[in-house]
Design a protein around this motif. Structure first.
Motif, PDB file in Angstrom:
ATOM      1  N   VAL A 155      28.370  29.491  67.098  1.00 40.11           N
ATOM      2  CA  VAL A 155      28.780  28.476  67.999  1.00 40.11           C
ATOM      3  C   VAL A 155      29.033  28.803  69.416  1.00 40.11           C
ATOM      4  CG1 VAL A 155      30.113  27.448  66.033  1.00 40.11           C
ATOM      5  CG2 VAL A 155      31.112  29.112  67.584  1.00 40.11           C
ATOM      6  N   LYS A 156      28.768  28.020  70.377  1.00 40.63           N
ATOM      7  CA  LYS A 156      29.108  28.295  71.644  1.00 40.63           C
ATOM      8  C   LYS A 156      30.083  27.327  72.311  1.00 40.63           C
ATOM      9  CE  LYS A 156      24.587  30.143  73.153  1.00 40.63           C
ATOM     10  NZ  LYS A 156      23.277  29.801  73.937  1.00 40.63           N
ATOM     11  N   GLY A 157      31.137  27.949  72.913  1.00 39.46           N
ATOM     12  CA  GLY A 157      32.024  26.965  73.250  1.00 39.46           C
ATOM     13  C   GLY A 157      33.049  27.549  74.315  1.00 39.46           C
TER      14      GLY A 157
ATOM     15  N   LEU B   8      38.081  27.248  70.126  1.00 40.81           N
ATOM     16  CA  LEU B   8      36.984  26.959  71.150  1.00 40.81           C
ATOM     17  C   LEU B   8      36.852  25.399  71.257  1.00 40.81           C
ATOM     18  CD1 LEU B   8      34.133  29.262  70.141  1.00 40.81           C
ATOM     19  CD2 LEU B   8      36.041  29.684  72.058  1.00 40.81           C
ATOM     20  N   ASP B   9      36.596  24.928  72.361  1.00 40.52           N
ATOM     21  CA  ASP B   9      36.341  23.614  72.579  1.00 40.52           C
ATOM     22  C   ASP B   9      34.688  23.502  72.542  1.00 40.52           C
ATOM     23  OD1 ASP B   9      35.445  21.116  73.831  1.00 40.52           O
ATOM     24  OD2 ASP B   9      36.759  21.225  75.601  1.00 40.52           O
TER      25      ASP B   9
ATOM     26  N   GLY C 269      40.799  41.648  65.517  1.00 37.28           N
ATOM     27  CA  GLY C 269      41.804  42.008  66.617  1.00 37.28           C
ATOM     28  C   GLY C 269      40.779  42.622  67.743  1.00 37.28           C
ATOM     29  N   ARG C 270      39.808  43.549  67.529  1.00 38.07           N
ATOM     30  CA  ARG C 270      38.978  43.894  68.204  1.00 38.07           C
ATOM     31  C   ARG C 270      38.151  43.042  68.959  1.00 38.07           C
ATOM     32  NH1 ARG C 270      34.150  46.167  67.242  1.00 38.07           N
ATOM     33  NH2 ARG C 270      34.196  45.986  65.139  1.00 38.07           N
ATOM     34  N   ASP C 271      37.602  41.967  68.459  1.00 37.45           N
ATOM     35  CA  ASP C 271      36.727  40.843  69.036  1.00 37.45           C
ATOM     36  C   ASP C 271      37.815  40.055  69.814  1.00 37.45           C
ATOM     37  OD1 ASP C 271      34.485  41.783  68.242  1.00 37.45           O
ATOM     38  OD2 ASP C 271      34.133  40.146  66.920  1.00 37.45           O
ATOM     39  N   LEU C 272      39.082  39.785  69.327  1.00 34.15           N
ATOM     40  CA  LEU C 272      39.878  38.923  70.106  1.00 34.15           C
ATOM     41  C   LEU C 272      40.418  39.638  71.544  1.00 34.15           C
ATOM     42  CD1 LEU C 272      42.475  37.804  67.574  1.00 34.15           C
ATOM     43  CD2 LEU C 272      41.403  36.270  69.114  1.00 34.15           C
ATOM     44  N   ALA C 273      40.479  41.107  71.522  1.00 35.51           N
ATOM     45  CA  ALA C 273      40.861  41.646  72.782  1.00 35.51           C
ATOM     46  C   ALA C 273      39.592  41.642  73.701  1.00 35.51           C
ATOM     47  CB  ALA C 273      41.299  42.987  72.475  1.00 35.51           C
ATOM     48  N   ALA C 274      38.378  41.637  73.345  1.00 39.63           N
ATOM     49  CA  ALA C 274      37.155  41.476  74.022  1.00 39.63           C
ATOM     50  C   ALA C 274      36.694  40.077  74.646  1.00 39.63           C
ATOM     51  CB  ALA C 274      35.934  42.127  73.366  1.00 39.63           C
ATOM     52  N   LEU C 275      37.447  39.218  73.902  1.00 42.30           N
ATOM     53  CA  LEU C 275      37.122  37.868  74.664  1.00 42.30           C
ATOM     54  C   LEU C 275      37.258  37.499  76.005  1.00 42.30           C
ATOM     55  CD1 LEU C 275      38.442  35.375  71.569  1.00 42.30           C
ATOM     56  CD2 LEU C 275      36.059  35.898  72.068  1.00 42.30           C
ATOM     57  N   PRO C 276      36.731  36.706  76.737  1.00 35.32           N
ATOM     58  CA  PRO C 276      36.641  36.208  78.039  1.00 35.32           C
ATOM     59  C   PRO C 276      38.018  35.323  78.163  1.00 35.32           C
ATOM     60  CG  PRO C 276      35.017  34.800  77.234  1.00 35.32           C
ATOM     61  CD  PRO C 276      35.249  35.971  76.168  1.00 35.32           C
ATOM     62  N   GLY C 277      38.424  35.276  79.436  1.00 37.24           N
ATOM     63  CA  GLY C 277      39.799  34.349  79.398  1.00 37.24           C
ATOM     64  C   GLY C 277      39.706  32.971  79.171  1.00 37.24           C
ATOM     65  N   THR C 278      40.901  32.218  78.996  1.00 34.90           N
ATOM     66  CA  THR C 278      40.871  30.894  78.939  1.00 34.90           C
ATOM     67  C   THR C 278      39.966  30.235  79.736  1.00 34.90           C
ATOM     68  OG1 THR C 278      43.151  31.058  78.103  1.00 34.90           O
ATOM     69  CG2 THR C 278      42.176  28.857  78.761  1.00 34.90           C
ATOM     70  N   GLY C 279      39.013  29.120  79.528  1.00 31.63           N
ATOM     71  CA  GLY C 279      38.138  28.456  80.163  1.00 31.63           C
ATOM     72  C   GLY C 279      36.751  28.935  80.273  1.00 31.63           C
ATOM     73  N   LYS C 280      36.591  30.226  79.732  1.00 35.38           N
ATOM     74  CA  LYS C 280      35.352  30.965  79.793  1.00 35.38           C
ATOM     75  C   LYS C 280      34.272  30.564  78.603  1.00 35.38           C
ATOM     76  CE  LYS C 280      36.238  33.271  83.505  1.00 35.38           C
ATOM     77  NZ  LYS C 280      35.486  33.022  84.844  1.00 35.38           N
ATOM     78  N   LYS C 281      33.065  30.585  78.651  1.00 34.31           N
ATOM     79  CA  LYS C 281      32.320  30.431  77.584  1.00 34.31           C
ATOM     80  C   LYS C 281      32.068  31.431  76.843  1.00 34.31           C
ATOM     81  CE  LYS C 281      30.821  26.124  78.822  1.00 34.31           C
ATOM     82  NZ  LYS C 281      30.889  24.866  77.679  1.00 34.31           N
ATOM     83  N   VAL C 282      31.830  31.340  75.273  1.00 38.53           N
ATOM     84  CA  VAL C 282      31.706  32.462  74.648  1.00 38.53           C
ATOM     85  C   VAL C 282      30.571  31.996  73.524  1.00 38.53           C
ATOM     86  CG1 VAL C 282      33.561  32.075  73.277  1.00 38.53           C
ATOM     87  CG2 VAL C 282      32.692  34.490  73.344  1.00 38.53           C
ATOM     88  N   LYS C 283      29.962  33.009  73.047  1.00 34.41           N
ATOM     89  CA  LYS C 283      29.288  32.702  71.735  1.00 34.41           C
ATOM     90  C   LYS C 283      29.311  33.495  70.474  1.00 34.41           C
ATOM     91  CE  LYS C 283      24.175  32.997  69.983  1.00 34.41           C
ATOM     92  NZ  LYS C 283      22.774  33.490  70.381  1.00 34.41           N
TER      93      LYS C 283
END
Length: 204
Positions: free
Chosen positions: A5-7, A19-20, A32-46
């Motif tokens: 998913v991308k959102g 994710l929106d 927990g490792r992936d959560l810590a590596a996520l970009p901030g609110t409003g950023k896109k992620v796959k």
């Protein structure tokens, strides 16, 4: 099956992210490792995903890289390890760490993961060691390093030097730091860069 998913990151929760996906808000469980590596609110992620279907619920588990998803699938195939436990393991051990620990029959390393005692660690080794090979483990490690190297903008000789260091057992982050610290230029061969990087590591 939902492969990925991308959102846009809407909110970080305890053990999950919202994710929106475009008119749909999706709750995805992460380590927990992936959560810590996520970009901030409003950023896109796959996120690469696994859909877990139970009698009373459907849960989506997400991973920033495909290697973690592959290992997650192996883990939930071990008797007594469910999706949440597998996610907890991947929060404390990388996919590479887990592969090499299983192949080395290193139960103590596996038992460091939350909720995994020595008994369960030994069971993991017993059930997974025939599904992994040392050659594939090294290939996966180098593949992961290659992805990190590309994002660092290194030339081909630098990439080869980092991959060689990884094959020697150094972590991807240490290999990248050493190659950067050696201050390579376009005239240096892979061997020159590798020697300079090893000197940097000897000094640290």
């Amino acid at each position: 099956m939902i492969a990925f998913v991308k959102g846009e990151v809407v909110r970080l929760l305890d053990g999950a992210v919202i994710l929106d996906l475009g008119q749909v808000g999706c709750r995805i469980f992460l380590s927990g490792r992936d959560l810590a590596a996520l970009p901030g609110t409003g950023k896109k992620v796959k996120l690469h995903t696994y859909l877990n279907v139970k009698e009373d619920a459907m849960q989506l588990f997400g991973f920033l890289n495909e290697q973690d998803l592959e290992v997650f699938r192996l883990l939930i195939g071990v008797s007594g390890i469910g999706p949440k436990a597998a996610l907890g393991i991947l929060g404390s051990l990388t996919a590479d760490d887990l592969r090499f620990a299983v192949l080395a029959e290193d139960a103590k390393t596996l038992a460091r993961a939350p909720g995994i005692g020595l008994k369960t660690a030994r069971k993991m080794i017993l059930e997974l060691k025939d599904k992994l090979s040392l050659e594939e483990a090294f290939e996966k490690k180098i593949e992961g390093v290659g992805q990190e190297v590309k994002s660092a903008g290194f030339n081909e000789s630098c990439q080869e030097a980092v991959e060689a260091l990884a094959a020697l057992g150094y972590s991807a982050s240490d290999a990248l730091k050493a190659v950067r610290a050696s201050e390579p230029d376009e005239t240096m061969s892979t061997e020159d860069i590798l020697k300079a990087a090893l000197k940097q590591m000897a000094r640290s």
